[in-house]
Design a protein around this motif. Structure first.
Motif, mmCIF file in Angstrom:
data_model
loop_
_atom_site.group_PDB
_atom_site.id
_atom_site.type_symbol
_atom_site.label_atom_id
_atom_site.label_comp_id
_atom_site.label_asym_id
_atom_site.label_seq_id
_atom_site.Cartn_x
_atom_site.Cartn_y
_atom_site.Cartn_z
ATOM 1 N N GLY A 1 4.141 -109.846 24.933
ATOM 2 C CA GLY A 1 2.817 -109.591 25.470
ATOM 3 C C GLY A 1 1.952 -108.872 24.461
ATOM 4 O O GLY A 1 2.137 -107.688 24.203
ATOM 5 N N ARG B 1 5.215 -116.294 17.024
ATOM 6 C CA ARG B 1 5.160 -114.900 17.477
ATOM 7 C C ARG B 1 4.804 -113.976 16.329
ATOM 8 O O ARG B 1 5.627 -113.214 15.875
ATOM 9 C CB ARG B 1 6.540 -114.504 18.024
ATOM 10 C CG ARG B 1 6.533 -113.133 18.671
ATOM 11 C CD ARG B 1 7.915 -112.529 18.675
ATOM 12 N NE ARG B 1 7.877 -111.174 19.145
ATOM 13 C CZ ARG B 1 7.562 -110.132 18.382
ATOM 14 N NH1 ARG B 1 7.267 -110.299 17.103
ATOM 15 N NH2 ARG B 1 7.530 -108.925 18.883
ATOM 16 N N GLY C 1 12.860 -104.181 13.829
ATOM 17 C CA GLY C 1 13.161 -105.577 13.563
ATOM 18 C C GLY C 1 11.992 -106.306 12.943
ATOM 19 O O GLY C 1 11.936 -107.527 12.956
ATOM 20 N N ASN D 1 5.518 -104.044 21.820
ATOM 21 C CA ASN D 1 4.176 -103.549 21.610
ATOM 22 C C ASN D 1 3.704 -102.705 22.795
ATOM 23 O O ASN D 1 3.036 -101.690 22.621
ATOM 24 C CB ASN D 1 3.246 -104.746 21.402
ATOM 25 C CG ASN D 1 1.935 -104.342 20.828
ATOM 26 O OD1 ASN D 1 1.882 -103.730 19.771
ATOM 27 N ND2 ASN D 1 0.861 -104.637 21.539
ATOM 28 N N THR E 1 1.285 -101.609 12.517
ATOM 29 C CA THR E 1 1.805 -102.970 12.618
ATOM 30 C C THR E 1 0.769 -103.865 11.936
ATOM 31 O O THR E 1 -0.118 -103.370 11.232
ATOM 32 C CB THR E 1 2.071 -103.381 14.086
ATOM 33 O OG1 THR E 1 2.626 -104.689 14.101
ATOM 34 C CG2 THR E 1 0.821 -103.368 14.934
ATOM 35 N N ASP E 2 0.868 -105.173 12.145
ATOM 36 C CA ASP E 2 -0.114 -106.076 11.554
ATOM 37 C C ASP E 2 -1.517 -105.683 12.032
ATOM 38 O O ASP E 2 -1.694 -105.350 13.208
ATOM 39 C CB ASP E 2 0.166 -107.511 11.989
ATOM 40 C CG ASP E 2 1.549 -107.965 11.565
ATOM 41 O OD1 ASP E 2 2.094 -107.380 10.609
ATOM 42 O OD2 ASP E 2 2.084 -108.876 12.196
#
Ligand SMILES: N[C@@H](CCC(=O)N[C@@H](CS)C(=O)NCC(=O)O)C(=O)O
Lengths: 410, 338
Positions: free
Chosen positions: B41, B100, B151, B177, B194-195
């Motif tokens: 999500g 993903r 991960g 997330n 994160t990205d």
């Protein structure tokens, strides 16, 4: 002597394997064994065939490569350039730490709750039943998450300590209870005797062990005196001196002082701290398993016949002493074996650590390492091996203890 | 006897293994459903809406592939995966493809043995902090507590970045997330990394997005794209060219609005080949002629998918930047349909 004759040596026929009750069970066991070996061989060969088809092989070489990730709680030296093997060890130590802490507190909680549940005080015994039923009937993962969430919500974050008029303040300027963990003053030696903090603490521990034996000696002496004269000498002051004297000397020589935590930048710095993840996991495992241990303790106590209590009471012992001197030592024989299983459960349940971000072995080897290297089978096999070793060791140690308390038949 | 059992088992195993390797297309067609791995999500990229319908930028790739292969953009079984479970899910065959926010890296390609079929979003790792901390650069984060998804490539980049700058941090490893967002908002960590696209998407769901800033440093290259297992090139080709069809459609001006009109035939042979009115591209893929047309109709071309899910008019508000067509100075460059 020579009159004994062998039973008639009927010739062995193949059909006897099925018809003769002497051999039949062996036949079936043999067939079952072959089938079992066949099934296992099939599974293993299937695994290897599929691995080969996917172009994979089984190799543990990855353990020697740099891990590349950081771990928050490190009991041994580790950084992101250390190997995956080192990361595994850090995880093992974290697992052992939380398992040990939880075993100790769960036992204390369990014994207290188990004894109190049998209390004649209605309120106390009902409260304890409530505790037992509430905690052992909800999955431990839920407890871990809930306790962590409560810590996060209830305790202030470091940012609340900031500013001229902060929302939160430190307790006695020494302790800070935050959602990230508990910060406390840490003892440091300004005048190290050995050159490293670790060995300094070893000295302290050696001192404590010596004191322990000293106190035992004093107790023996007091016992002898009591038997000889009927009066037990007061050993309180001697004991205090033996416990604290050497410690004080050692601390003074080494210049013991305390390092206080202080809010610097983003977090509290200095002093010691227990991470929120460790506390939440430790607490959750303790209260959860404590509920089971309470039941074991209750069962153990109730297994001791009422006559024992009555006999002890008729000797004039007070209820507290009856419990400590008569009931519990006998109840231990019933309590210890299931207690071993509870310790094993704690160790295994600690693998839920990642739910709160605690870096145990499942989170390092079975989590990040597995994921970054893709060595799932290798990592999981190694993980199983570690848990097996830890569990077998706990069992072995506890069995030794069990043998020492169990009914001695002479 | 033991021996024969063993040999039997071995033979059986080898056969089973041989059968499992190839033929993803046949499997999907026989099943009538595409198993597509997505996030657990992340609004804008993949998240179920109020009706339980999955939507988003990555979801659109799954739907396009389903439309191309099965003729039905809704014939997708979305399998939520975490950073940790996604590769096992793909390697074990639980999912046919993974879309993903997954970074194409050397080791994931070569060592984990996955084929990245392309890039649907060029990204980089960023940092988000509450404005009240007054931090203006990632180099000021010494001693900070950082929430990070385990991960991921992000956790490795983070370690490298802090080590290279000789500053320390306290990592808080987190699985999803949603959890990271909760911990970050509760103040359990000072920074979430994160990205950058993921940060923007996460921030868009906050009650007060304005209270949080993205730091200027982008510390890594994160080319995100769909991937499949090694060993089934036919299936890899289908996913690759479905993605390329979406990109090419934008480049050629084929949109969901004009596609019906254009598929009657145009005087641009590449559009004709793409939409199947000319040539036999679909047949070469093992599909029918209109595969790409259906893929584009599922959610529009790449530009439409971008604008509808994460573009500047959405709360996430990402600019095209590197993800513009090469003709507009971006990096999107599909090989020709020929
Ligand atoms: N691109 C990185 C990180 C991918 C990642 O985990 N992204 C996050 C945030 S951008 C995400 O998609 N989370 C969704 C979830 O938790 O399911 C990688 O491939 O390792």
């Amino acid at each position: 002597m020579t009159t004994i004759t062998d039973p008639p040596q009927g010739s062995f026929k193949l059909s006897m394997l099925l018809n003769d009750t002497r051999y039949r069970s062996y036949t079936f066991q043999f067939i079952a064994l072959v089938l079992l070996i066949g099934a296992i061989a099939y599974l293993i060969s299937n695994l290897f065939a599929n691995l080969a088809a996917a172009g994979l092989n089984i190799s543990y070489a990855f353990l020697g490569e740099p891990a590349g990730y950081d771990i928050n709680q490190r009991l041994i030296e580790y950084d992101s350039q250390s190997t995956h093997w080192r990361a595994t060890l850090v995880g093992v130590l974290n697992t052992l730490l939380v398992a040990f802490l939880a075993c100790v507190t769960a036992t204390i909680l369990g014994v207290i709750a188990g004894v109190l549940r049998l209390s004649n005080n209605w309120l106390i015994s009902k409260l304890m039943s409530f505790y037992v039923e509430a905690f052992r009937n909800v999955p431990v993962l839920i407890w871990i998450l809930m306790i962590n969430a409560v810590f996060l919500v209830v305790l202030p974050q470091p940012r609340a300590f900031r500013g001229d008029n902060p929302e939160a303040t430190m307790l006695f300027d020494m302790f800070a209870f935050t959602g990230r963990g508990v910060y406390f003053p840490a003892p440091i030696f300004s005048n190290s005797l050995t050159g490293s903090a670790g060995t300094d603490w070893l000295l302290v521990i050696i001192g404590l062990v010596l004191s322990f034996f000293g106190v035992r000696q004093v107790a023996k002496w007091a016992q002898a005196k009591q038997e000889a004269t009927g009066v037990r000498p007061n050993t309180l002051w001697i004991n205090l001196a033996i416990w604290f004297g050497p410690l004080l000397v050692l601390f003074t020589i080494m210049g013991l002082s305390f390092d206080y935590p202080e809010l610097k930048g983003f977090n509290f710095q200095g002093g010691g701290w227990a991470r929120g993840s460790l506390i939440a996991l430790w607490f959750a495992l303790s209260v959860y398993t404590g509920a089971f241990i309470a039941e074991n303790v209750r069962a153990g106590i109730q297994a001791i016949s009422k006559g024992q209590t009555e006999a002890a009471a008729s000797l004039g012992l007070r209820p507290g002493r009856i419990m400590n001197l008569v009931i519990l030592p006998q109840a231990l024989r019933v309590i210890i074996p299931p207690l071993i299983s509870q310790y094993l459960n704690i160790t295994k349940n600690s693998s839920l650590a990642i739910a709160v971000g605690y870096m145990d072995i499942t989170a390092t080897l079975g989590g990040i390492t597995l994921n970054q290297t893709g060595r799932a089978i290798e990592a999981v096999l190694l993980l199983m091996l570690f848990y097996l070793i830890i569990s077998l060791t706990i069992s072995a140690v506890m069995n030794v203890y069990n043998n020492s308390v169990k009914l001695k038949e002479r | 006897m033991k021996k024969s059992v063993l040999f039997g088992a071995l033979a059986g195993a080898t056969l089973a293994a041989g059968a499992a390797a190839a033929g993803t297309l046949e499997d999907v067609q026989a099943r009538g459903k595409l198993n597509c791995g997505v996030t657990t999500g992340l609004v804008g990229f993949a998240a179920p809406d109020a009706n339980g319908e999955w939507n988003g930028f990555d979801v659109a790739v799954c739907r396009a592939v389903a439309a191309a292969v099965l003729g039905d953009a809704t014939a997708v079984e979305f399998v939520p995966t975490t950073g940790k479970t996604r590769f096992t899910a793909l390697a074990s065959g639980e999912i046919d493809m993974l879309a993903r926010n997954t970074t194409w890296t050397f080791s994931r390609d070569v060592d984990l043995k996955f084929t990245f079929v392309g890039v649907n979003y060029y990204d980089g790792q960023g940092f988000m902090v509450p404005k009240e901390l007054g931090v203006s650069s990632a180099k000021e984060l010494d001693g900070a507590t950082v929430c990070i998804q385990t991960g991921t490539t992000t956790e490795l980049n983070l370690a490298d970045f802090f080590r290279a700058n000789n500053i320390s941090y306290e990592p808080v490893p987190i699985e999803t997330n949603a959890e990271a967002q909760q911990q970050y908002l509760a103040g359990a960590c000072d920074v979430y990394t994160t990205d950058a696209s993921g940060l923007a998407a996460t921030r868009a769901t906050f009650e007060a997005p304005g209270d949080h800033v993205l730091l200027p440093e982008i510390i890594s290259k994160e080319p995100l794209g769909p991937l499949v297992r090694h060993g089934d090139d036919e299936w890899g080709d289908i996913v690759r060219w479905t993605l390329n069809a979406l990109i090419t459609a934008e480049e050629l001006g084929v949109t969901s609005a004009n596609i019906a009109e254009l598929s009657a035939g145009t005087n641009n042979p590449e559009i004709n080949r793409l939409l199947g009115t000319e040539g036999t591209l679909g047949e070469m893929l093992g599909l029918d002629a209109e595969w790409a047309k259906r893929a584009i109709m599922a959610g529009g071309n790449y530009g439409e998918i971008f604008a509808g899910n994460i573009g500047e008019s959405t709360p996430i508000g990402l600019a095209r930047g590197l993800n513009a067509q090469w003709t507009d100075g971006g990096l999107l460059y599909s090989p020709p349909f020929r």
